[in-house]
Design a protein around this motif. Structure first.
Motif, PDB file in Angstrom:
ATOM      1  N   GLU A 226       0.874  -1.116   0.044  1.00  0.00           N
ATOM      2  CA  GLU A 226       0.149  -0.071   0.039  1.00  0.00           C
ATOM      3  C   GLU A 226       0.865   1.430  -0.132  1.00  0.00           C
ATOM      4  N   THR A 227       1.080   2.022  -1.064  1.00  0.00           N
ATOM      5  CA  THR A 227       1.680   3.265  -1.042  1.00  0.00           C
ATOM      6  C   THR A 227       0.671   4.409  -1.357  1.00  0.00           C
ATOM      7  N   GLN A 228       1.192   5.704  -0.879  1.00  0.00           N
ATOM      8  CA  GLN A 228       0.485   6.889  -1.326  1.00  0.00           C
ATOM      9  C   GLN A 228       0.919   7.210  -2.840  1.00  0.00           C
ATOM     10  N   LYS A 229       2.072   6.879  -3.083  1.00  0.00           N
ATOM     11  CA  LYS A 229       2.551   7.072  -4.632  1.00  0.00           C
ATOM     12  C   LYS A 229       3.063   5.799  -5.058  1.00  0.00           C
ATOM     13  N   PRO A 230       3.118   5.528  -6.301  1.00  0.00           N
ATOM     14  CA  PRO A 230       3.756   4.386  -7.017  1.00  0.00           C
ATOM     15  C   PRO A 230       5.327   4.368  -6.492  1.00  0.00           C
ATOM     16  N   LEU A 231       6.124   3.394  -6.582  1.00  0.00           N
ATOM     17  CA  LEU A 231       7.217   3.002  -6.552  1.00  0.00           C
ATOM     18  C   LEU A 231       7.815   3.643  -7.793  1.00  0.00           C
ATOM     19  N   GLN A 232       9.242   4.299  -7.459  1.00  0.00           N
ATOM     20  CA  GLN A 232       9.959   4.846  -8.628  1.00  0.00           C
ATOM     21  C   GLN A 232      11.220   4.146  -8.897  1.00  0.00           C
ATOM     22  N   LEU A 233      11.031   3.890 -10.416  1.00  0.00           N
ATOM     23  CA  LEU A 233      12.300   3.012 -10.907  1.00  0.00           C
ATOM     24  C   LEU A 233      12.854   3.830 -11.879  1.00  0.00           C
ATOM     25  N   GLU A 234      14.209   4.218 -11.767  1.00  0.00           N
ATOM     26  CA  GLU A 234      15.046   4.921 -12.715  1.00  0.00           C
ATOM     27  C   GLU A 234      16.241   4.296 -13.132  1.00  0.00           C
ATOM     28  N   GLY A 235      16.821   4.363 -14.430  1.00  0.00           N
ATOM     29  CA  GLY A 235      17.868   3.556 -14.881  1.00  0.00           C
ATOM     30  C   GLY A 235      18.377   3.662 -16.136  1.00  0.00           C
ATOM     31  N   ASN A 236      19.294   2.999 -16.665  1.00  0.00           N
ATOM     32  CA  ASN A 236      19.520   2.846 -18.011  1.00  0.00           C
ATOM     33  C   ASN A 236      19.981   1.650 -18.465  1.00  0.00           C
ATOM     34  N   PHE A 237      20.159   1.187 -19.630  1.00  0.00           N
ATOM     35  CA  PHE A 237      20.574  -0.302 -19.977  1.00  0.00           C
ATOM     36  C   PHE A 237      21.078  -0.282 -21.304  1.00  0.00           C
ATOM     37  N   SER A 238      21.746  -1.292 -21.720  1.00  0.00           N
ATOM     38  CA  SER A 238      22.403  -1.772 -22.959  1.00  0.00           C
ATOM     39  C   SER A 238      22.243  -3.304 -22.962  1.00  0.00           C
ATOM     40  N   LEU A 239      21.623  -3.718 -24.301  1.00  0.00           N
ATOM     41  CA  LEU A 239      21.635  -4.971 -24.298  1.00  0.00           C
ATOM     42  C   LEU A 239      21.855  -5.355 -25.982  1.00  0.00           C
ATOM     43  N   ASN A 240      21.935  -6.467 -26.133  1.00  0.00           N
ATOM     44  CA  ASN A 240      22.247  -7.134 -27.626  1.00  0.00           C
ATOM     45  C   ASN A 240      21.300  -8.118 -27.709  1.00  0.00           C
ATOM     46  N   THR A 241      20.427  -7.836 -29.051  1.00  0.00           N
ATOM     47  CA  THR A 241      19.372  -8.649 -29.040  1.00  0.00           C
ATOM     48  C   THR A 241      19.587 -10.182 -29.276  1.00  0.00           C
ATOM     49  N   LYS A 242      21.022 -10.423 -30.047  1.00  0.00           N
ATOM     50  CA  LYS A 242      21.436 -11.763 -30.286  1.00  0.00           C
ATOM     51  C   LYS A 242      21.912 -12.433 -28.953  1.00  0.00           C
ATOM     52  N   ASP A 243      22.193 -11.651 -27.992  1.00  0.00           N
ATOM     53  CA  ASP A 243      22.839 -12.257 -26.609  1.00  0.00           C
ATOM     54  C   ASP A 243      22.293 -11.308 -25.594  1.00  0.00           C
ATOM     55  N   PRO A 244      21.162 -11.496 -25.220  1.00  0.00           N
ATOM     56  CA  PRO A 244      20.244 -10.692 -24.044  1.00  0.00           C
ATOM     57  C   PRO A 244      20.709 -10.884 -23.013  1.00  0.00           C
ATOM     58  N   GLU A 245      21.210 -12.165 -22.674  1.00  0.00           N
ATOM     59  CA  GLU A 245      21.570 -12.534 -21.188  1.00  0.00           C
ATOM     60  C   GLU A 245      23.096 -11.573 -20.648  1.00  0.00           C
ATOM     61  N   ASN A 246      23.769 -11.026 -21.644  1.00  0.00           N
ATOM     62  CA  ASN A 246      24.833 -10.331 -21.502  1.00  0.00           C
ATOM     63  C   ASN A 246      24.595  -8.888 -21.294  1.00  0.00           C
ATOM     64  N   ALA A 247      23.063  -8.378 -21.146  1.00  0.00           N
ATOM     65  CA  ALA A 247      22.836  -7.083 -20.964  1.00  0.00           C
ATOM     66  C   ALA A 247      23.378  -6.582 -19.748  1.00  0.00           C
ATOM     67  N   THR A 248      23.533  -5.161 -19.924  1.00  0.00           N
ATOM     68  CA  THR A 248      23.802  -4.429 -18.770  1.00  0.00           C
ATOM     69  C   THR A 248      23.079  -3.343 -18.543  1.00  0.00           C
ATOM     70  N   ALA A 249      22.853  -3.157 -17.203  1.00  0.00           N
ATOM     71  CA  ALA A 249      21.880  -2.272 -16.596  1.00  0.00           C
ATOM     72  C   ALA A 249      22.381  -1.620 -15.432  1.00  0.00           C
ATOM     73  N   SER A 250      21.626  -0.514 -14.936  1.00  0.00           N
ATOM     74  CA  SER A 250      21.781   0.123 -13.467  1.00  0.00           C
ATOM     75  C   SER A 250      20.492   0.867 -13.486  1.00  0.00           C
ATOM     76  N   PHE A 251      19.878   0.344 -12.197  1.00  0.00           N
ATOM     77  CA  PHE A 251      18.833   0.715 -11.834  1.00  0.00           C
ATOM     78  C   PHE A 251      18.693   1.481 -10.618  1.00  0.00           C
ATOM     79  N   GLN A 252      17.807   2.241  -9.994  1.00  0.00           N
ATOM     80  CA  GLN A 252      17.548   2.669  -8.683  1.00  0.00           C
ATOM     81  C   GLN A 252      16.045   2.774  -8.368  1.00  0.00           C
TER      82      GLN A 252
END
Length: 810
Positions: A226-252
């Motif tokens: 139960e929240t007064q406002k939704p949770l906030q998710l911010e970040g950036n990412f980089s991935l390769n469609t042929k090899d998505p398991e090696n994607a890199t990302a950073s989230f807060q």
């Protein structure tokens, strides 16, 4: 001369002029006409072209591009590795292409859907189109809803999506992507390198079930948020469609003031990173009103392993709702002065080599449980997925110490624990070991010394009600159900609501109790075997329950008797058919007082037996002394009725008549020996119900001062000064008891000189005598003065202690 007007003057000029340029007027006129025509033609062309363009625009706007153009766009995107299908391709007012109901597939066979979008705006470089270069430059999604299928039964919807991407060569650059999924607002940036498509296998039925189950758990978990406002998710990412398991990302992820299962969380912050197929939680902090929780760890998807480490100083009382319901009552009793600390590590592997490992170390100081102050709790826990082990449990309170070890074998459903408790108040364990254990604690108070218990627990589940408890205990100086006990010691076994004490030994100031006891709390039955007692029965009886106390209350011993008890006692006072079957052997060297009709009869050195079967009580006196005479008899009663019926028969041989008269009438002037026997019965408390008969004989004594003889004894003394104190040769009477009266027809009291004959009745309920007495002389004088004997007849009425005797002649 005629005057020229201005009008005529202008005409003259015009004529001159026209006459002057006549040779050059045709080319000029043609040029003018041609220009005029071309202007009109150009205007008409522009107008027509605008109409055509507008028509084409409106057609494309509302009816869309022809299939050839749509196929061209699909081919363009497919060349970039983006496999889609769309329902209609139209144009917006700004000239951008609008793709409606777009479906993005995971592979070229279009069997697996990745996501679905209602509408996508495509920015087209028309010049690049003419040159044959890639012409779709960017895509924009505004306030859209995107559906990502997870399984044939479930999909994840993303709402209020606003995204802008640039299509550069083989890259998709996400300039911004905002939206809301479930209760999370996200703001993402990143880059997708499109260099092929990975190979996607169709989902197996097992995978579908797993994903469905996982997704349902995610939904149910977020429903608890139960929240007064939704949770906030911010970040950036980089991935390769042929090899998505090696994607890199950073989230807060962060939020303030929300509740999870009624747990108030002031602040929450998480820093996540994805790289090399591993998701790393660099920081997860939850701040509560008292304390906080910190978590960090890593999930290695390639290595099929993960670990989580945590450190908590949160007040457990705030986290009651996440505790399993069976154990929530434990949290209710916890109060922390100093916040507890929890630290640990959870490691797991999945895939071919599966492994789970959990290590938790718990330390609490200066806290209370169930209102009892505790100094320290140390609880290390280790779990490997199959077995849970507590190697060294330690609980300190005041001068007490509880220590032990616990093992739960989940695979074999086997629970084992060994606990040693020294001077620890057992009342802190209320509500843990079941209702019956709590009942024992509720009626037990410990003075100075607290119990010493060595306990072993075994079971096939984690439910304490199904465990078996065995061990040894020693209790000193305590009160149980109002009974003081110096010490109690025994081995014990408790299971299925039944407590078994094979070698119970209890000490009180006046004696001891030892034997075998088995108490079934659920059936409310107590089995007693070979129980020998030398304690005060009435004072100790409440320890075995109110019912047992009611059984022994009438028998008051001056000093504790020796009892040997065997049988079963039913403690259920509401039972219609009690299962009690008790046998008590009584052997006493003291006096037992027994109240009968408000008179206390002292029974000396009684030896006998007591039988209690159901509510039928039988008391057999094999040997004893009443008024110094030997007594034997039987008493029987039914305790189950509102009006308790009874019957008894007993006899007294060679009793002391003086003691009997002193006890019954408080008269000290009579003496002698007597024999007495009687059989009667009725209802306790109802004197009118008594019925029976009996006989009494008195000899070798002084009996004429019996209170009810009163004036007769005085009158006879005036005739014979020795009569009132003379020895009676005989005194006897048969009597009957009925309707509140004692009847006799043959009362006879004799001395050497006179004999007193009597008949009548005595109302012992109202204390009213109605009796006739006749005095006769004995021996030769009796024959001589027989005619005069009728002159000595009396009729007595009134109270037994002081009746009124009147002569029937005078």
């Amino acid at each position: 001369m005629q005057k020229k007007t201005s009008k005529s003057h202008s005409l003259i000029k015009k004529e001159r002029k026209s006459s002057a340029i006549i040779p050059y007027s045709f080319p000029n006129a043609f040029y003018c006409c041609l220009c005029s025509f071309l202007k009109k033609l150009l205007f008409s062309f522009i107008l027509s072209l605008s109409g055509i363009i507008l028509g084409i625009f409106l057609y494309l706007r509302f009816f869309g591009f022809p299939p050839q153009v749509k196929q061209l766009v699909l081919s363009e995107l497919e060349s970039r590795g983006i496999i889609i299908s769309l329902d209609k391709l139209s144009i917006d007012p700004r000239g951008k292409l609008v793709a409606n109901r777009v479906v993005v597939f995971r592979s070229k066979d279009k069997q697996s859907i990745w996501l679905q979008v209602d509408k996508v705006h495509l920015s087209v470089g028309w010049y690049s189109w003419f040159r044959g270069d890639p012409f779709i430059q960017s895509a924009v999604v505004s306030n859209a809803t995107i559906a990502i299928p997870l399984t044939p039964h479930n999909e994840m919807e993303i709402h209020q999506v606003n995204a802008s991407v640039n299509l550069v060569a083989n890259e998709i650059v996400v300039k911004k992507a905002k939206g809301r999924v479930l209760n999370v607002n996200f703001d993402l940036k990143g880059k997708i390198v499109v260099d092929g498509l990975p190979f996607f296998k169709p989902q197996t039925e097992e995978q579908i079930q797993f994903i469905d189950s996982l997704w349902n758990k995610v939904l149910s978990t977020l429903d608890l948020l139960e929240t007064q406002k939704p949770l906030q998710l911010e970040g950036n990412f980089s991935l390769n469609t042929k090899d998505p398991e090696n994607a890199t990302a950073s989230f807060q992820i962060y939020s303030k003031k929300f509740w999870f299962k009624d747990i108030p969380i002031e602040n929450a912050f998480a820093q996540l990173k994805l790289a090399g197929g591993a998701l790393k939680c660099e920081e997860l902090t939850l701040e509560l009103s008292r304390g906080q929780i910190s978590v960090w760890g890593e999930v290695d998807f390639k290595g099929s392993s993960s670990f989580i480490e945590f450190l908590s100083s949160a007040d457990l009382s705030l986290m009651k709702s996440i505790i399993p319901q069976n154990f929530q009552f434990l949290i209710d009793g916890l109060k922390f002065t100093d916040l507890p600390t929890f630290s640990g590590r959870f490691t797991t592997k999945w895939g071919i080599q599966k492994m789970t490992n959990l290590v938790v170390d718990t330390h609490c100081h200066n806290f209370s449980f169930q209102g009892h102050a505790l100094e320290e709790l140390s609880l290390p826990v280790a779990y490997d997925g199959k077995k849970l082990f507590v190697p060294e449990l330690k609980l300190k309170m005041n001068n007490g110490l509880l220590s032990g070890e616990i093992l739960w074998d989940k695979q074999n459903a086997n629970f084992w624990a060994k606990i040693n408790s020294h001077q620890v108040n057992p009342k802190i364990f209320k509500k843990i070991f079941g209702v019956e254990f709590d009942r024992i604690l509720d009626v037990t108070d410990f003075k100075k010394d607290l119990p010493i218990v060595n306990l072993e627990i075994r079971g096939n589940s984690l439910d304490p009600r199904q465990w078996t408890y065995s061990g040894h205990y020693l209790l000193k100086d305590f009160v149980h159900q109002g009974v003081f006990i110096q010490s109690a010691e025994s081995d014990f076994n408790f299971s299925n609501y039944e407590l078994f004490l094979p070698n119970l030994h209890v000490s009180r100031p006046e004696g001891t109790v030892s034997g075998m006891v088995r108490h079934n709390f659920q059936k409310k039955l107590v089995w007693i075997t070979g129980l020998c007692s030398s304690v005060n029965v009435i004072e100790s009886a409440p320890a075995l329950g109110h019912e047992f106390f009611s059984y022994v209350k009438p028998y008051r011993f001056h000093s504790p008797p020796f009892l040997k008890v065997n049988g079963v006692v039913d403690l259920d006072k509401y039972s219609k058919e009690p299962r009690t079957d008790l046998h008590i052997e009584v052997d006493s060297d003291s006096v037992m007082d027994l109240d009968v009709f408000k008179v206390t009869f002292p029974l000396t050195k009684p030896k006998g037996e007591i039988f209690l079967r159901g509510r039928e009580l039988t008391v057999k006196v094999h040997k004893g002394f009443l008024f110094d005479g030997q007594i034997q008899g039987v008493y029987e009663s039914s305790l189950w009725k509102k009006n308790i019926p009874f019957k008894t028969h007993f006899h007294i041989n060679n009793g002391d008549f003086h003691k009997a008269m002193h006890t019954i009438f408080n008269n000290n002037k009579d003496s002698g020996r007597f024999d007495f026997q009687t059989t009667f019965g009725g209802y306790l408390g109802n004197l009118y119900s008594l019925q029976g008969d009996g006989k009494i004989e008195i000899h070798d004594g002084y009996i004429m001062s019996i209170p009810f003889l009163g004036v007769i004894s005085t009158a006879l003394s005036s005739k014979d000064t020795d009569f009132a104190m003379a020895k009676a040769d005989e005194a006897s009477a048969h009597f009957n008891i009925k309707d509140g009266f004692i009847f006799t027809r043959d009362l006879k009291i004799s001395s050497f000189t006179f004999s007193v004959l009597g008949s009548g009745k005595y109302n012992f309920v109202k204390d009213n005598l109605d009796m006739d007495m006749k005095v006769r002389m004995r021996g030769p004088m009796g024959y001589l003065f027989y005619p005069l004997s009728e002159l000595f007849e009396y009729h007595g009425t009134g109270k037994l202690a002081s009746p009124v005797w009147k002569s029937k002649v005078f």
